[in-house]
Design an enzyme around this catalytic site. Structure first.
Site, short mmCIF file in Angstrom:
data_model
loop_
_atom_site.label_atom_id
_atom_site.label_comp_id
_atom_site.label_asym_id
_atom_site.label_seq_id
_atom_site.Cartn_x
_atom_site.Cartn_y
_atom_site.Cartn_z
N GLU A 1 70.05 61.65 42.04
CA GLU A 1 70.12 60.67 43.61
C GLU A 1 70.72 61.15 44.87
OE1 GLU A 1 72.64 57.81 41.61
OE2 GLU A 1 70.76 56.04 42.53
N ASN B 1 81.79 51.58 38.01
CA ASN B 1 83.09 52.40 37.94
C ASN B 1 83.10 52.77 40.36
OD1 ASN B 1 80.88 54.54 38.06
ND2 ASN B 1 81.86 55.88 36.99
N GLU C 1 70.42 57.44 36.04
CA GLU C 1 71.79 57.99 36.26
C GLU C 1 72.80 57.25 35.50
OE1 GLU C 1 72.39 60.48 38.49
OE2 GLU C 1 71.37 60.21 39.40
N CYS D 1 80.97 59.64 35.85
CA CYS D 1 80.48 59.62 34.72
C CYS D 1 80.01 61.29 34.48
CB CYS D 1 79.51 59.44 35.13
SG CYS D 1 78.73 59.47 37.09
P1 NAD Z 1 76.07 49.90 30.98
O1 NAD Z 1 75.64 50.70 30.53
O2 NAD Z 1 76.82 49.08 29.86
O3 NAD Z 1 75.53 48.75 32.29
C1 NAD Z 1 74.86 49.52 33.00
C2 NAD Z 1 74.43 48.56 33.97
O4 NAD Z 1 72.96 48.20 33.01
C3 NAD Z 1 75.05 46.68 34.11
O5 NAD Z 1 74.75 46.46 35.65
C4 NAD Z 1 74.29 46.16 32.88
O6 NAD Z 1 74.21 44.70 33.10
C5 NAD Z 1 72.70 46.33 33.28
N1 NAD Z 1 72.43 46.36 31.67
C6 NAD Z 1 72.85 46.55 30.63
N2 NAD Z 1 72.28 45.82 29.93
C7 NAD Z 1 70.80 46.53 30.09
C8 NAD Z 1 69.58 46.29 30.37
N3 NAD Z 1 69.07 45.54 28.76
N4 NAD Z 1 68.07 46.12 31.21
C9 NAD Z 1 68.57 46.28 32.46
N5 NAD Z 1 70.30 46.76 32.52
C10 NAD Z 1 70.92 46.35 31.89
O7 NAD Z 1 77.27 50.61 32.05
P2 NAD Z 1 78.72 50.64 32.30
O8 NAD Z 1 79.66 50.35 30.98
O9 NAD Z 1 78.59 48.95 33.32
O10 NAD Z 1 79.35 52.09 32.72
C11 NAD Z 1 79.30 52.74 32.18
C12 NAD Z 1 78.74 53.93 31.49
O11 NAD Z 1 77.91 53.92 32.88
C13 NAD Z 1 79.75 55.14 31.61
O12 NAD Z 1 78.15 55.47 30.72
C14 NAD Z 1 78.94 56.25 32.67
O13 NAD Z 1 78.67 57.36 32.43
C15 NAD Z 1 77.62 55.45 33.42
N6 NAD Z 1 77.46 56.07 35.40
C16 NAD Z 1 76.41 57.17 35.15
C17 NAD Z 1 76.87 57.63 36.59
C18 NAD Z 1 75.75 58.70 36.65
O14 NAD Z 1 75.36 58.74 38.01
N7 NAD Z 1 75.31 58.91 35.80
C19 NAD Z 1 77.62 56.91 37.32
C20 NAD Z 1 78.49 56.13 36.70
C21 NAD Z 1 78.49 55.70 35.85
#
Ligand code: NAD
Length: 485
Positions: free
Chosen positions: A459, A154, A251, A285
């Protein structure tokens, strides 16, 4: 493939672009049209090895440099990001589909803020002197070593900088893996850092899906992992990092409450609810997606909200007049559509929206459900799309219990003119990032992060330094040393 959005190569390693077409292709899709605008390749084991070993080697000399020298490079990179804000914002819009109206003020600018802030702080990082009678001790603040950053889709530029800037300021090296859905922006961050004078190897970018992330996390050379992603991914990465006791920052997702009391400035509360649900088409998020409105002002709130939503302008996100973009991908659109269907099935009242927009790309209408109850799926699960759930409440005690009745704890907000109540409510929130009479501001000076299942670590702000450095304690004996025998 030649297109203005196609990067020079898939990866950025040891100060230069690197390609390896043996890796599986990843198509980059412009969410506003569904068209393929670039193609990158997933990192092979050889690419992962190159990235980690060049970072490991470069980190030694970087840690020996003074904080002032390190900081100067980061601040130069911040300046360059600001100068190139237009070009970076256009790319961010292609990568994510977020409107240029947003990306031009919230992405490269936020990344630049982090580089400037931590660039300024680098020179101030010190240990302390502790007098112990005639003896004394001191602490050295040392880098962790090799850090891995893994991003969500995002805020690709912001996430690349929010992790990279404090890591580099503290004397670490970073290997960053952007989300496979938005692989373009982090490459520009790496390019700019190196143009600003960052020695080769200190900020590497590798592409790939979860398997590449997992390979980075599992590597024994890695000292720290910072993930931005969903709770299920967080649980996997946390567990993998635990195998070799790596430091972690998580995060993760949320389902944050936004409470509107009947004495609130209603117009401001509607603005807060809009910003906390529809900015970036709801793909934030910390969004306040459970909007609790005190019973007496519920209908006026819904009326005013519906009125204000007439100001939504959908269209090509590159058009500066457009203020509402598509979902990042077809898959995310389908997930959100599934939640909208669940909201209807489970008996919530659809106030507005609820459908796909009649245009190409992955556009959904901003959607508001009223009469939502705590047990409904749309009130319990993170949707990550433009779907607001409005719930009504009568007393503060009741709403606080309901607001906290979630496994998540990322953010929470309250609108009221009663400041004593505002601070009391915030003290009662089980959440890491809270807002009074506003929502979703995230300046670099303020720590950002979650409690409960929304994450560990923080962060931004001085707090981030604790998560990218460690203290070494040194006892210095000035007096005679005695031993029992
Ligand atoms: P996701 O969890 O599907 O993927 C996040 C990242 O992790 C990607 O780069 C993905 O390739 C990687 N990944 C996936 N499986 C992995 C593994 N087993 N080991 C290591 N890396 C792995 O999330 P998304 O769909 O890309 O993003 C949306 C989510 O992120 C939502 O839940 C949102 O709330 C969260 N988010 C949190 C924050 C925050 O600061 N708290 C900010 C933005 C988004």
């Amino acid at each position: 493939m030649t297109s203005p959005t196609q990067p020079t190569a898939s990866h950025f390693i040891n100060g230069t672009y690197v390609e390896d077409t043996n890796g599986a292709p990843i198509d980059v899709i412009y969410p506003a049209t569904g068209a393929v605008i670039a193609r990158v390749h997933s990192a092979t084991p050889e690419i992962i090895h190159q990235a980690l070993s060049s970072a490991k080697a470069a980190q030694v000399d970087w840690a020996r440099m003074s904080g002032t020298e390190r900081g100067r490079i980061l601040r130069r990179a911040a300046e360059m990001m600001r100068e190139r804000n237009h070009e970076l914002s256009v790319l961010e819009t292609y990568d994510t589909g977020k409107p240029y109206q947003e990306t031009s003020v919230a992405d490269a600018t936020s990344g630049a803020d982090a580089l400037e802030y931590f660039g300024g702080m680098a020179a101030t990082l010190t240990g302390e002197h502790i007098q112990l009678g005639e003896d004394w001790a001191y602490t050295r603040r040392e880098p962790l070593g090799l850090c891995v950053g893994i991003g969500a889709w995002n805020y690709p530029t912001q996430i690349a900088c929010w992790k990279g800037a404090p890591a580099l300021a503290c004397g670490n090296a970073m290997v960053f893996k952007p989300s496979e859905t938005t692989p373009l922006c982090a490459l520009k961050v790496a390019e700019i850092l190196h143009e600003a004078g960052l020695p080769a190897g200190l900020y590497n970018v590798v592409q790939g899906l979860g398997d590449v992330g997992a390979a980075l996390v599992a590597d024994a050379q890695v000292d720290k992992v910072s993930l931005t992603g969903s709770v299920p991914t967080g649980a996997k990465v946390y567990a993998a990092a635990a195998g070799s006791i790596k430091h972690v920052t998580m995060e993760l997702g949320g389902k944050s409450p936004l409470i509107i009391f009947d004495d609130a400035d209603l117009e401001a509360a509607v603005s807060g609810a809009i910003l906390g649900n529809f900015y970036s088409s709801g793909q934030v998020c910390s969004n306040g997606t459970r909007v609790f409105v005190q019973k007496d002002v519920l209908e006026p709130f819904l009326e005013r909200l519906t009125e204000r939503l007439k100001g939504v302008v959908m269209g090509d996100p590159q058009d500066p007049a457009v203020n509402f973009g598509p979902m990042v991908s077809a898959r995310q659109m389908q997930i959100v559509e599934g939640y909208i269907a669940k909201g209807r099935q489970e008996g919530a009242r659809l106030v507005t929206g609820g459908a796909r927009a009649a245009r190409d790309g992955f556009f959904l209408e901003p959607t508001v459900f009223a009469d939502v109850t705590d047990d409904m799926t749309i009130a319990r699960e993170e949707i990550f799309g433009p779907v607001m759930a409005v719930l009504s409440f009568e007393t503060e005690e009741e709403v606080m219990a309901r607001a906290n009745a979630t496994e998540f704890g990322l953010a929470a907000g309250v609108f009221t003119r009663d400041l004593v109540r505002a601070h009391r409510v915030v003290a009662g929130f089980e959440a890491g990032t809270c807002y009074i009479n506003t929502y979703n501001d995230a300046p670099v000076e303020m720590p950002f992060g979650g409690s409960k299942m929304s994450g560990v670590g923080r962060e931004n702000a001085k707090a981030a330094i604790e998560h990218y450095s460690q203290l070494k304690s040194v006892y210095v004996r000035m007096t005679e040393l005695e031993a029992p025998f």
